[in-house]
Motif scaffolding. Structure first.
Motif: not given
Length: 63
Positions: A2, A5-6, A9, A17
């Motif tokens: 992954i 940044d994801q 979140k 984002g």
């Protein structure tokens, strides 16, 4: 895997984002104890992400 940044979140630390990007660029995020400024950094299950004094094991969250 992954992207960093994801991951932020997904944890709810960054609601968007754009906010995740700013946190990373500003040097507020560490991966395995080192400041990471690349928001597209690919994380693997063995990585540890530290934000605001809290450390998260990637494997515990994505598996």
């Amino acid at each position: 895997m992954i992207k960093l940044d994801q991951f932020l979140k997904l944890l709810g630390i960054a609601p968007t984002g754009g906010q995740a990007k700013l946190m990373i660029i500003d040097g507020n995020v560490k991966v395995n104890g080192t400041i990471e400024t690349r928001r597209g950094r690919q994380l693997v299950a063995s990585d540890r992400v530290t934000v605001a004094g809290q450390t998260f094991n990637v494997g515990d969250v994505i598996e």
